[in-house]
Design a protein around this motif. Structure first.
Motif, PDB file in Angstrom:
ATOM      1  N   GLN A  44       2.087  15.003 -12.739  1.00  0.00           N
ATOM      2  CA  GLN A  44       0.968  15.711 -13.356  1.00  0.00           C
ATOM      3  C   GLN A  44       0.971  17.180 -12.932  1.00  0.00           C
ATOM      4  OE1 GLN A  44      -2.535  13.571 -12.176  1.00  0.00           O
ATOM      5  NE2 GLN A  44      -2.344  12.049 -13.795  1.00  0.00           N
ATOM      6  N   ALA A  46       2.247   1.626  -3.426  1.00  0.00           N
ATOM      7  CA  ALA A  46       1.196   2.112  -4.330  1.00  0.00           C
ATOM      8  C   ALA A  46       0.913   3.591  -4.067  1.00  0.00           C
ATOM      9  CB  ALA A  46      -0.083   1.287  -4.158  1.00  0.00           C
ATOM     10  N   ALA A  47       0.862   3.962  -2.796  1.00  0.00           N
ATOM     11  CA  ALA A  47       0.633   5.368  -2.454  1.00  0.00           C
ATOM     12  C   ALA A  47       1.788   6.231  -2.940  1.00  0.00           C
ATOM     13  CB  ALA A  47       0.444   5.525  -0.946  1.00  0.00           C
ATOM     14  N   GLN A  48       3.016   5.720  -2.799  1.00  0.00           N
ATOM     15  CA  GLN A  48       4.188   6.463  -3.281  1.00  0.00           C
ATOM     16  C   GLN A  48       4.143   6.618  -4.793  1.00  0.00           C
ATOM     17  OE1 GLN A  48       6.497   7.939  -1.402  1.00  0.00           O
ATOM     18  NE2 GLN A  48       7.503   8.741  -3.203  1.00  0.00           N
ATOM     19  N   ALA A  49       3.767   5.531  -5.493  1.00  0.00           N
ATOM     20  CA  ALA A  49       3.660   5.608  -6.948  1.00  0.00           C
ATOM     21  C   ALA A  49       2.576   6.608  -7.352  1.00  0.00           C
ATOM     22  CB  ALA A  49       3.351   4.225  -7.524  1.00  0.00           C
ATOM     23  N   GLU A  50       1.437   6.583  -6.653  1.00  0.00           N
ATOM     24  CA  GLU A  50       0.363   7.524  -6.943  1.00  0.00           C
ATOM     25  C   GLU A  50       0.808   8.960  -6.662  1.00  0.00           C
ATOM     26  OE1 GLU A  50      -3.362   8.821  -8.180  1.00  0.00           O
ATOM     27  OE2 GLU A  50      -2.484   6.827  -8.350  1.00  0.00           O
ATOM     28  N   ALA A  51       1.530   9.147  -5.557  1.00  0.00           N
ATOM     29  CA  ALA A  51       2.039  10.480  -5.229  1.00  0.00           C
ATOM     30  C   ALA A  51       3.016  10.964  -6.293  1.00  0.00           C
ATOM     31  CB  ALA A  51       2.705  10.468  -3.852  1.00  0.00           C
ATOM     32  N   ASN A  52       3.886  10.075  -6.752  1.00  0.00           N
ATOM     33  CA  ASN A  52       4.836  10.453  -7.815  1.00  0.00           C
ATOM     34  C   ASN A  52       4.101  10.801  -9.103  1.00  0.00           C
ATOM     35  OD1 ASN A  52       7.076  10.131  -6.180  1.00  0.00           O
ATOM     36  ND2 ASN A  52       7.432   8.026  -6.806  1.00  0.00           N
ATOM     37  N   LYS A  53       3.060  10.010  -9.408  1.00  0.00           N
ATOM     38  CA  LYS A  53       2.275  10.277 -10.613  1.00  0.00           C
ATOM     39  C   LYS A  53       1.588  11.640 -10.503  1.00  0.00           C
ATOM     40  CE  LYS A  53      -1.695   8.443 -13.113  1.00  0.00           C
ATOM     41  NZ  LYS A  53      -2.755   7.446 -13.098  1.00  0.00           N
ATOM     42  N   LEU A  54       0.983  11.906  -9.341  1.00  0.00           N
ATOM     43  CA  LEU A  54       0.326  13.203  -9.140  1.00  0.00           C
ATOM     44  C   LEU A  54       1.333  14.354  -9.176  1.00  0.00           C
ATOM     45  CD1 LEU A  54      -2.249  12.291  -6.346  1.00  0.00           C
ATOM     46  CD2 LEU A  54      -2.724  12.790  -8.752  1.00  0.00           C
ATOM     47  N   ARG A  71       0.843  -1.210   0.000  1.00  0.00           N
ATOM     48  CA  ARG A  71       0.000   0.000   0.000  1.00  0.00           C
ATOM     49  C   ARG A  71       0.872   1.251   0.000  1.00  0.00           C
ATOM     50  NH1 ARG A  71      -2.868  -3.127   3.657  1.00  0.00           N
ATOM     51  NH2 ARG A  71      -1.976  -1.972   5.420  1.00  0.00           N
TER      52      ARG A  71
END
Length: 176
Positions: free
Chosen positions: A73, A62-70, A59
């Motif tokens: 962006q 995944a949160a780190q990947a989502e944070a990097n993606k955001l 998790r």
């Protein structure tokens, strides 16, 4: 028991065989209970902890990947916003320069129009003044000529011809 029966004392180094048997049976029962009930529960608890830790790590990843993606962006949007702001600023400068050029052109046109109107008015006033001066000079010239010649130049046609000849003489003398 043989030793006990004789009244001899028991050797503390050698265990009593009945105690060994009872201890062995108790150990086997303890091992059976541990293996049947306790170890599986401990294994389940350890597995649950491992799953929780691995799930937490997954998790977190995944949160780190989502944070990097955001973050990417956000950076892309920020770069796009900066580009748009620069474009808007450049467009505004170009529009301002166009407006400035238009205002300068209109000012030049207005200035040229005012100058042309002034020249035209000056030319008309000059023509009026020249006409008035011609008439005044003509009248003075006729009066002067009458006094010099001694005859009256009251006749309008004669007066006009005399004045025109006099002014033509003055203009030709002024031109040379």
């Amino acid at each position: 028991m043989y030793f006990l029966a004789e009244g001899a004392e028991h050797n503390p180094i050698l265990p009593i065989w009945q105690e060994i048997v009872v201890g062995g049976i108790a150990f086997i029962v303890l091992c059976f209970v541990l293996m049947k009930f306790v170890f599986p529960r401990m294994e389940q608890t350890f597995q649950a902890r491992v799953d929780a830790i691995e799930g937490g790590i997954k998790r977190a990843e995944a949160a780190q990947a989502e944070a990097n993606k955001l973050l990417e962006q956000y950076r892309a949007q920020l770069a796009e916003a900066r580009t748009d702001a620069a474009k808007i600023r450049d467009d505004a400068r170009a529009d301002a320069e166009g407006i400035r050029q238009d205002i300068l052109a209109k000012a030049r046109e207005e200035s040229d129009r005012i100058i042309a109107a002034g020249k035209e008015q000056l030319s008309a006033e000059r023509a009026t003044i020249v006409r008035e001066l011609r008439a005044e000079v003509g009248t003075l010239a006729v009066d002067l000529a009458s006094k010099i010649v001694g005859e009256s130049l009251a006749d309008e046609a004669r007066r006009k011809g005399t004045v025109d000849r006099f002014l033509s003489g003055l203009e030709s003398a002024g031109a040379h």
